[in-house]
Design a protein around this motif. Sequence first.
Motif, PDB file in Angstrom:
ATOM      1  N   PHE A  36       0.846  -1.192   0.000  1.00  0.00           N
ATOM      2  CA  PHE A  36       0.000   0.000   0.000  1.00  0.00           C
ATOM      3  C   PHE A  36       0.883   1.245   0.000  1.00  0.00           C
ATOM      4  CE2 PHE A  36      -2.718  -3.338   1.607  1.00  0.00           C
ATOM      5  CZ  PHE A  36      -3.923  -3.084   0.974  1.00  0.00           C
ATOM      6  N   ASP A  37       0.278   2.344  -0.394  1.00  0.00           N
ATOM      7  CA  ASP A  37       0.990   3.601  -0.578  1.00  0.00           C
ATOM      8  C   ASP A  37       0.474   4.586   0.483  1.00  0.00           C
ATOM      9  OD1 ASP A  37       2.293   5.770  -1.928  1.00  0.00           O
ATOM     10  OD2 ASP A  37       0.517   6.123  -3.165  1.00  0.00           O
ATOM     11  N   ILE A  38       1.387   5.357   1.064  1.00  0.00           N
ATOM     12  CA  ILE A  38       0.995   6.307   2.105  1.00  0.00           C
ATOM     13  C   ILE A  38       1.262   7.721   1.620  1.00  0.00           C
ATOM     14  CG2 ILE A  38       1.462   7.066   4.477  1.00  0.00           C
ATOM     15  CD1 ILE A  38       2.450   3.910   4.667  1.00  0.00           C
ATOM     16  N   GLY A  39       0.208   8.535   1.609  1.00  0.00           N
ATOM     17  CA  GLY A  39       0.332   9.919   1.160  1.00  0.00           C
ATOM     18  C   GLY A  39       0.069  10.879   2.304  1.00  0.00           C
ATOM     19  N   ASN A  40       0.439  12.123   2.095  1.00  0.00           N
ATOM     20  CA  ASN A  40       0.286  13.182   3.093  1.00  0.00           C
ATOM     21  C   ASN A  40      -1.096  13.839   2.955  1.00  0.00           C
ATOM     22  OD1 ASN A  40       0.620  15.383   4.788  1.00  0.00           O
ATOM     23  ND2 ASN A  40       2.470  16.158   3.772  1.00  0.00           N
TER      24      ASN A  40
ATOM     25  N   ILE B 115       2.188  21.370   5.534  1.00  0.00           N
ATOM     26  CA  ILE B 115       2.503  20.210   4.695  1.00  0.00           C
ATOM     27  C   ILE B 115       3.725  19.474   5.266  1.00  0.00           C
ATOM     28  CG2 ILE B 115       3.243  19.468   2.386  1.00  0.00           C
ATOM     29  CD1 ILE B 115       1.441  21.766   1.293  1.00  0.00           C
ATOM     30  N   VAL B 116       4.713  20.228   5.715  1.00  0.00           N
ATOM     31  CA  VAL B 116       5.904  19.589   6.310  1.00  0.00           C
ATOM     32  C   VAL B 116       5.534  18.837   7.593  1.00  0.00           C
ATOM     33  CG1 VAL B 116       8.045  20.117   7.561  1.00  0.00           C
ATOM     34  CG2 VAL B 116       7.713  20.966   5.234  1.00  0.00           C
ATOM     35  N   ARG B 117       4.623  19.392   8.369  1.00  0.00           N
ATOM     36  CA  ARG B 117       4.183  18.676   9.582  1.00  0.00           C
ATOM     37  C   ARG B 117       3.583  17.318   9.228  1.00  0.00           C
ATOM     38  NH1 ARG B 117       0.158  21.524  13.621  1.00  0.00           N
ATOM     39  NH2 ARG B 117       0.824  20.153  15.302  1.00  0.00           N
ATOM     40  N   GLY B 118       2.784  17.286   8.176  1.00  0.00           N
ATOM     41  CA  GLY B 118       2.196  16.011   7.715  1.00  0.00           C
ATOM     42  C   GLY B 118       3.258  15.084   7.155  1.00  0.00           C
ATOM     43  N   HIS B 119       4.204  15.665   6.445  1.00  0.00           N
ATOM     44  CA  HIS B 119       5.298  14.874   5.841  1.00  0.00           C
ATOM     45  C   HIS B 119       6.120  14.194   6.940  1.00  0.00           C
ATOM     46  CE1 HIS B 119       7.875  14.170   2.268  1.00  0.00           C
ATOM     47  NE2 HIS B 119       8.857  14.138   3.145  1.00  0.00           N
ATOM     48  N   ARG B 120       6.440  14.993   7.968  1.00  0.00           N
ATOM     49  CA  ARG B 120       7.257  14.468   9.073  1.00  0.00           C
ATOM     50  C   ARG B 120       6.513  13.442   9.927  1.00  0.00           C
ATOM     51  NH1 ARG B 120      11.662  16.341  11.511  1.00  0.00           N
ATOM     52  NH2 ARG B 120      10.666  16.518  13.543  1.00  0.00           N
ATOM     53  N   LEU B 121       5.198  13.614  10.031  1.00  0.00           N
ATOM     54  CA  LEU B 121       4.374  12.641  10.755  1.00  0.00           C
ATOM     55  C   LEU B 121       4.654  11.235  10.185  1.00  0.00           C
ATOM     56  CD1 LEU B 121       1.763  11.890  12.523  1.00  0.00           C
ATOM     57  CD2 LEU B 121       0.454  12.362  10.447  1.00  0.00           C
ATOM     58  N   ILE B 122       4.778  11.159   8.856  1.00  0.00           N
ATOM     59  CA  ILE B 122       5.015   9.873   8.190  1.00  0.00           C
ATOM     60  C   ILE B 122       6.478   9.449   8.285  1.00  0.00           C
ATOM     61  CG2 ILE B 122       4.921   8.682   5.939  1.00  0.00           C
ATOM     62  CD1 ILE B 122       2.537  10.726   5.315  1.00  0.00           C
TER      63      ILE B 122
ATOM     64  N   LYS C  22       8.772  10.200  10.331  1.00  0.00           N
ATOM     65  CA  LYS C  22       9.258   9.873  11.674  1.00  0.00           C
ATOM     66  C   LYS C  22       8.905   8.431  12.052  1.00  0.00           C
ATOM     67  CE  LYS C  22       8.699  13.041  15.109  1.00  0.00           C
ATOM     68  NZ  LYS C  22       8.009  14.222  15.731  1.00  0.00           N
ATOM     69  N   LEU C  23       7.854   7.888  11.396  1.00  0.00           N
ATOM     70  CA  LEU C  23       7.387   6.544  11.739  1.00  0.00           C
ATOM     71  C   LEU C  23       7.959   5.463  10.824  1.00  0.00           C
ATOM     72  CD1 LEU C  23       3.628   7.468  12.363  1.00  0.00           C
ATOM     73  CD2 LEU C  23       5.341   6.962  14.116  1.00  0.00           C
ATOM     74  N   ILE C  24       8.083   5.771   9.549  1.00  0.00           N
ATOM     75  CA  ILE C  24       8.672   4.803   8.600  1.00  0.00           C
ATOM     76  C   ILE C  24       9.659   5.518   7.696  1.00  0.00           C
ATOM     77  CG2 ILE C  24       6.772   3.124   8.549  1.00  0.00           C
ATOM     78  CD1 ILE C  24       5.948   4.428   5.846  1.00  0.00           C
ATOM     79  N   SER C  25      10.553   4.715   7.081  1.00  0.00           N
ATOM     80  CA  SER C  25      11.644   5.341   6.322  1.00  0.00           C
ATOM     81  C   SER C  25      11.225   5.869   4.955  1.00  0.00           C
ATOM     82  CB  SER C  25      12.802   4.366   6.183  1.00  0.00           C
ATOM     83  OG  SER C  25      12.327   3.201   5.551  1.00  0.00           O
ATOM     84  N   SER C  26      10.118   5.345   4.396  1.00  0.00           N
ATOM     85  CA  SER C  26       9.780   5.813   3.041  1.00  0.00           C
ATOM     86  C   SER C  26       8.903   7.061   3.107  1.00  0.00           C
ATOM     87  CB  SER C  26       9.110   4.709   2.229  1.00  0.00           C
ATOM     88  OG  SER C  26       7.913   4.331   2.839  1.00  0.00           O
ATOM     89  N   ALA C  27       9.304   8.062   2.353  1.00  0.00           N
ATOM     90  CA  ALA C  27       8.614   9.361   2.366  1.00  0.00           C
ATOM     91  C   ALA C  27       7.424   9.346   1.404  1.00  0.00           C
ATOM     92  CB  ALA C  27       9.591  10.452   1.957  1.00  0.00           C
ATOM     93  N   PRO C  28       6.376  10.123   1.718  1.00  0.00           N
ATOM     94  CA  PRO C  28       5.231  10.188   0.801  1.00  0.00           C
ATOM     95  C   PRO C  28       5.607  10.841  -0.535  1.00  0.00           C
ATOM     96  CG  PRO C  28       4.975  11.805   2.563  1.00  0.00           C
ATOM     97  CD  PRO C  28       6.168  10.968   2.909  1.00  0.00           C
ATOM     98  N   VAL C  29       4.884  10.456  -1.582  1.00  0.00           N
ATOM     99  CA  VAL C  29       5.140  10.960  -2.944  1.00  0.00           C
ATOM    100  C   VAL C  29       4.031  11.906  -3.382  1.00  0.00           C
ATOM    101  CG1 VAL C  29       5.394  10.173  -5.358  1.00  0.00           C
ATOM    102  CG2 VAL C  29       6.407   8.835  -3.517  1.00  0.00           C
TER     103      VAL C  29
END
Length: 353
Positions: A199-203, A223-230, A232-239
């Motif tokens: 599955f894919d995780i987006g911001n 937007i950065v707050r949402g980006h970091r939320l992800i 900080k928990l897993i290594s792959s960043a949203p696209v």
Amino acid sequence: MSRPKIGRAAAAALVTSAALTGCMPWDSDDEDKVVSAAAKAKAAAAQKAAALKAKRDRAAKAKANELGQIPVLMYHRVIEKPSNTDDRTPKQFRTELERLAKEGYVPITAAEYVTGNIGIPEGRHPVVITFDDASPSQLTLDGTGAPAPDTAVAILQEVAKRHPGFRPVATFFVTRDMFGKSTPEEQTQMLTWLHDNGFDIGNHTYAHVNLLGRSKKEVNAEIVRGHRLITKLISSAPVTLALPYGNQPSTKTWGLKGRSGDVSYNYGGVFLAGYTPAPSPFVKDFDAVGIPRIRAMDKKGDCAKFCSTAWLDWLKQNPGERFTSDGDAKTVAYPKFKAPFMVKRFTDRAVAY
Ligand SMILES: [Zn+2]
């Protein structure tokens, strides 16, 4: 001594190879090499032409149209007793997935869509399934890490099992609600499970803030707050990003690219909340700052024309407007007369028939 005519490039190659092997140019060995190089080039060109013809034939047979439209469906909660028009019951969700499978759709993720990485079988149509707001009704795991019955993920997996080829993938646009989990450990479990299962995780921003009318600094920060939320928990960043309420910031590109503090983002696409199928990523109409989605809903009231049942009916009745794959993710195949709509930078992938 007769010399075969050779082109400048071939001559240069010959001299280089002579220099490398240390022998003098133009002896009879080299003449043989020139003849065989020319023959090889001819054979290679013939092979290339035959391969392209095979691709064209395959595309034509599949009625491929990779410049056609793609439905990006937007779901929220999947619950037994809907309390607003965004909610779907498990039965409604299952019914819609069954319809997609029967009509030849294959799910791809939002990340695959915006990057043009659409690897589905020939003759099939991509559909992007998206979930907003990270509700527990979308994903709840039992003590062994299996999705709970009647959650959206469980239903998607169940339908995929019944319809081989229907990929159980989707994109989750998450907020701090994080499927009802409050500790970082539990939140990591949820995102890791999604990521490990394709599955894919987006911001969707951290606090689901309306970005309309905000300053650039505020938009970047949310937007950065949402980006970091992800991250900080897993290594792959949203696209990708889905805009809360579908509202674009006053300068649309702020959603796509930006920086706040030491964190920056540069997304492949920003998603809206309505009201039409999305253009192929290979056409000029594709606009990464505002990609339309379709609300999942029957043909009622506002949804008589602009929600999922209505649009799936329309795409079925207008197959020439729908994205149909040629089965090769590396090519962009389409009927020749649609060529003017294609984005030039994909020309080297084009298979026009
Ligand atoms: Zn939302």
